[in-house]
Motif scaffolding. Structure first.
Motif, PDB file in Angstrom:
ATOM      1  N   ASP A 286     -30.211  -5.453   5.098  1.00 56.68           N
ATOM      2  CA  ASP A 286     -28.576  -6.708   4.435  1.00 56.68           C
ATOM      3  C   ASP A 286     -27.847  -6.558   5.643  1.00 56.68           C
ATOM      4  O   ASP A 286     -27.271  -7.960   5.898  1.00 56.68           O
ATOM      5  CB  ASP A 286     -28.629  -6.304   2.758  1.00 56.68           C
ATOM      6  CG  ASP A 286     -29.298  -6.017   1.808  1.00 56.68           C
ATOM      7  OD1 ASP A 286     -30.458  -6.662   1.741  1.00 56.68           O
ATOM      8  OD2 ASP A 286     -29.246  -6.077   0.838  1.00 56.68           O
ATOM      9  N   HIS A 287     -27.306  -4.983   5.181  1.00 51.28           N
ATOM     10  CA  HIS A 287     -26.041  -5.034   6.083  1.00 51.28           C
ATOM     11  C   HIS A 287     -26.598  -4.484   7.551  1.00 51.28           C
ATOM     12  O   HIS A 287     -26.161  -4.435   8.570  1.00 51.28           O
ATOM     13  CB  HIS A 287     -25.370  -4.626   6.028  1.00 51.28           C
ATOM     14  CG  HIS A 287     -24.666  -4.934   3.981  1.00 51.28           C
ATOM     15  ND1 HIS A 287     -25.208  -4.466   3.081  1.00 51.28           N
ATOM     16  CD2 HIS A 287     -23.904  -5.806   3.933  1.00 51.28           C
ATOM     17  CE1 HIS A 287     -24.775  -4.333   2.580  1.00 51.28           C
ATOM     18  NE2 HIS A 287     -24.222  -5.470   2.344  1.00 51.28           N
ATOM     19  N   LEU A 288     -27.893  -3.467   7.386  1.00 47.83           N
ATOM     20  CA  LEU A 288     -27.837  -2.522   8.937  1.00 47.83           C
ATOM     21  C   LEU A 288     -29.462  -3.581   9.493  1.00 47.83           C
ATOM     22  O   LEU A 288     -30.760  -3.483   8.039  1.00 47.83           O
ATOM     23  CB  LEU A 288     -28.443  -2.021   8.526  1.00 47.83           C
ATOM     24  CG  LEU A 288     -26.496  -0.750   8.235  1.00 47.83           C
ATOM     25  CD1 LEU A 288     -27.019   0.217   7.520  1.00 47.83           C
ATOM     26  CD2 LEU A 288     -26.052  -0.763   9.785  1.00 47.83           C
ATOM     27  N   ARG A 289     -29.778  -3.574  10.714  1.00 50.37           N
ATOM     28  CA  ARG A 289     -31.382  -4.101  10.917  1.00 50.37           C
ATOM     29  C   ARG A 289     -31.978  -3.447  11.787  1.00 50.37           C
ATOM     30  O   ARG A 289     -33.549  -3.380  11.956  1.00 50.37           O
ATOM     31  CB  ARG A 289     -30.675  -5.131  11.548  1.00 50.37           C
ATOM     32  CG  ARG A 289     -30.594  -6.355  10.935  1.00 50.37           C
ATOM     33  CD  ARG A 289     -31.058  -7.925  10.481  1.00 50.37           C
ATOM     34  NE  ARG A 289     -30.727  -8.355   9.222  1.00 50.37           N
ATOM     35  CZ  ARG A 289     -30.884  -8.950   8.348  1.00 50.37           C
ATOM     36  NH1 ARG A 289     -32.801  -9.060   8.152  1.00 50.37           N
ATOM     37  NH2 ARG A 289     -30.055  -9.103   6.820  1.00 50.37           N
ATOM     38  N   SER A 290     -31.888  -1.791  12.420  1.00 47.23           N
ATOM     39  CA  SER A 290     -32.294  -1.292  12.557  1.00 47.23           C
ATOM     40  C   SER A 290     -31.749  -0.146  12.655  1.00 47.23           C
ATOM     41  O   SER A 290     -30.723   0.580  12.503  1.00 47.23           O
ATOM     42  CB  SER A 290     -32.586  -1.285  14.251  1.00 47.23           C
ATOM     43  OG  SER A 290     -31.020  -1.405  14.668  1.00 47.23           O
ATOM     44  N   ARG A 291     -32.831   0.641  13.212  1.00 54.46           N
ATOM     45  CA  ARG A 291     -32.690   2.901  13.185  1.00 54.46           C
ATOM     46  C   ARG A 291     -31.567   2.933  14.422  1.00 54.46           C
ATOM     47  O   ARG A 291     -30.177   3.376  13.712  1.00 54.46           O
ATOM     48  CB  ARG A 291     -33.717   3.235  13.905  1.00 54.46           C
ATOM     49  CG  ARG A 291     -33.453   4.744  13.930  1.00 54.46           C
ATOM     50  CD  ARG A 291     -33.745   5.799  12.988  1.00 54.46           C
ATOM     51  NE  ARG A 291     -34.319   5.659  12.596  1.00 54.46           N
ATOM     52  CZ  ARG A 291     -35.656   6.496  12.705  1.00 54.46           C
ATOM     53  NH1 ARG A 291     -35.293   7.860  13.454  1.00 54.46           N
ATOM     54  NH2 ARG A 291     -36.689   6.610  11.686  1.00 54.46           N
ATOM     55  N   GLN A 292     -31.336   2.106  15.174  1.00 52.99           N
ATOM     56  CA  GLN A 292     -29.548   2.251  16.135  1.00 52.99           C
ATOM     57  C   GLN A 292     -28.534   1.705  15.056  1.00 52.99           C
ATOM     58  O   GLN A 292     -27.491   2.492  14.852  1.00 52.99           O
ATOM     59  CB  GLN A 292     -29.725   1.333  16.955  1.00 52.99           C
ATOM     60  CG  GLN A 292     -28.977   1.522  18.528  1.00 52.99           C
ATOM     61  CD  GLN A 292     -28.182   3.051  18.470  1.00 52.99           C
ATOM     62  OE1 GLN A 292     -30.408   3.515  19.366  1.00 52.99           O
ATOM     63  NE2 GLN A 292     -27.589   3.757  18.604  1.00 52.99           N
TER      64      GLN A 292
END
Ligand code: AMP
Ligand code: GLY
Length: 437
Positions: free
Chosen positions: A161-167
């Motif tokens: 939702d708000h975060l797209r990757s491990r980074q």
């Protein structure tokens, strides 16, 4: 007459005030901005920062208060109930220690774990990056990240939702650590959310009708998270995707939690306990607790209350909620919030003009939120401004009443037109079905 102190100035406190006032209470309101609805129903008001207990002490002197009803979480987390108790005034709201159920997400997750209460997702607490990667590996990055303290519903970030990757996950954790915050990383729960509010007297807990809130700013659940853009409830007091059995499971989790909090802190929980749950394929899981009514969810339940709220409060204080039967009307409700254009990121305060009589004529209800009455002008702040409510046996009719009420409010405001519509409710039902089957 019962003399009651109301703390808070939003739409939630407006509906609490209206309900107590219609039971014949004298209202004294301690609020930050002048809510025109609360001001009209009050004998006296004082405008102040809600955490300024010195000002509160001066205000309550000689008022002969029977009890206080605390609306928002912030003064509860700051110990307003402890302060009032020293002044011999009981409160609807918990002492500072049991208020940690809301003010510390770490406290709550640990409490459920320690007392073996079901409802926790997998979680771990971090104060540095140590061990983070392996936990993210274990959960396949499908996580929610939560800072420990009160964040007004806006500090939680969820993968997808708000975060797209491990980074991005790691960057957000670093940002929180740099502010000195401990955080929880927990398994992302997949399902449909519901709100279960309850009256609690320390020992007994009485559940209210279920409600579903809408956190995202725009139609179709798009845009940033907000304090809540609107909510609905059904005439059978459940939701079309939540069964009686799920309701009972959620009640059990809440009952066990109030017993555990008493053992853990030495304080009984008295007031309103709000459980935010996610119905998952493994049953209801706890997203979070709030130690007060929800805003907007208070507006979905209090206008349906057939029992006397003053009597309920008295029974909460005396620990005898089991002595009364609490009843709500079998009607559906739709609540919609109007917020200034640009909310929640870049809101532009505006002036609003409201035709309350027209709204009443069509059977609608209006509750003022973050507005300030200056002379005879109503100015908004940068937060949610006004809530409208439609009530009817039929949810579509309730939705229409809410929409029609909005047409009598003028100002540079926006709202979600999809809340309470059959289309959106069907989407929720289909989503839940796809998870269960
Ligand atoms: P909270 O402040 O804990 O209520 O979180 C705000 C919102 O984030 C909730 O209403 C959920 O929509 C979402 N959320 C919180 N925790 C989780 C989780 N473990 N899984 C999925 N979504 C979550
Ligand atoms: N509706 C969410 C809250 O009151 O925190």
């Amino acid at each position: 007459m019962t003399n009651i102190l109301i703390v808070g100035h939003g739409a939630r406190e407006h509906v609490i005030t209206e309900t107590l006032s219609s039971s014949g209470a004298n209202i004294y309101a301690f609020m930050k901005s002048k809510n025109p609805g609360i001001a009209k129903l009050s004998k006296e008001i004082l405008l102040s920062n809600l955490n300024n207990f010195d000002k509160l002490k001066t205000f309550i002197k000689g008022l002969n208060l029977d009890f206080a009803f605390i609306g928002p979480e912030d003064p509860l987390a700051n110990g307003i109930v402890n302060f009032l108790s020293k002044e011999d005034i009981p409160s609807i709201g918990p002492f500072k220690a049991p208020a940690m159920l809301e003010s510390s997400k770490i406290f709550t997750r640990n409490l459920l774990e320690k007392y073996k209460i079901e409802g926790n997702p997998k979680f771990k607490i971090f104060d540095s990056l140590k061990g983070l990667s392996s936990f993210l590996d274990e959960l396949n990055d499908s996580v929610a990240i939560k800072p420990d303290g009160l964040t007004g519903g806006k500090g939680v970030k969820v993968f997808g939702d708000h975060l797209r990757s491990r980074q991005e996950i790691i960057d957000y954790c670093k940002e929180l650590f740099s502010k000195g915050s401990k955080l929880i990383i927990e398994e992302k729960l997949i399902g449909e959310e519901f709100t279960l509010q309850s009256f609690v007297d320390g020992t007994h807990l009485v559940g209210m009708p279920l409600v579903q809130d809408h956190k995202r700013a725009f139609n179709d659940d798009t845009g940033p998270n907000t304090g809540g853009m609107g909510s609905y409830s059904f005439n059978d007091h459940l939701l079309p995707f939540i069964s009686e059995n799920d309701y009972k499971k959620a009640i059990l989790i809440m009952e066990k939690s109030i017993n555990a909090v008493k053992k853990e802190t030495g304080y009984e929980f008295k007031g309103i306990l709000y459980g935010q749950f996610m119905l998952t394929k493994d049953g209801p899981k706890l997203v979070e607790y709030n130690v007060r009514f929800g805003d907007p969810e208070a507006m979905n339940v209090l206008p349906l209350l057939k029992s006397d709220l003053i009597e309920i409060c008295e029974k909460i204080i005396s620990g005898s909620l089991n002595k009364i039967k609490i009843k709500f009307e079998n009607k559906s409700t739709v609540c919609k919030y109007l917020a200034p254009t640009g909310y929640p990121i870049n809101a532009k305060p505006t002036e609003v003009v409201v035709d309350i009589e027209k709204i009443k004529d069509i059977g609608g209800y209006l509750y003022f939120a973050s507005v300030d009455l200056r002379g005879n002008k109503i100015k908004t702040t940068k937060s949610r401004s006004i809530a409208v409510l439609g009530i009817d046996k039929d949810i579509s009719k309730a939705e229409q009443i809410a929409e029609q009420s909005i047409s009598y409010i003028k100002g540079d405001l926006f709202h979600r037109t999809d809340i309470g519509t059959q289309k959106l409710i069907n989407k929720r039902i289909e989503h839940m079905n796809s998870i269960l089957n």
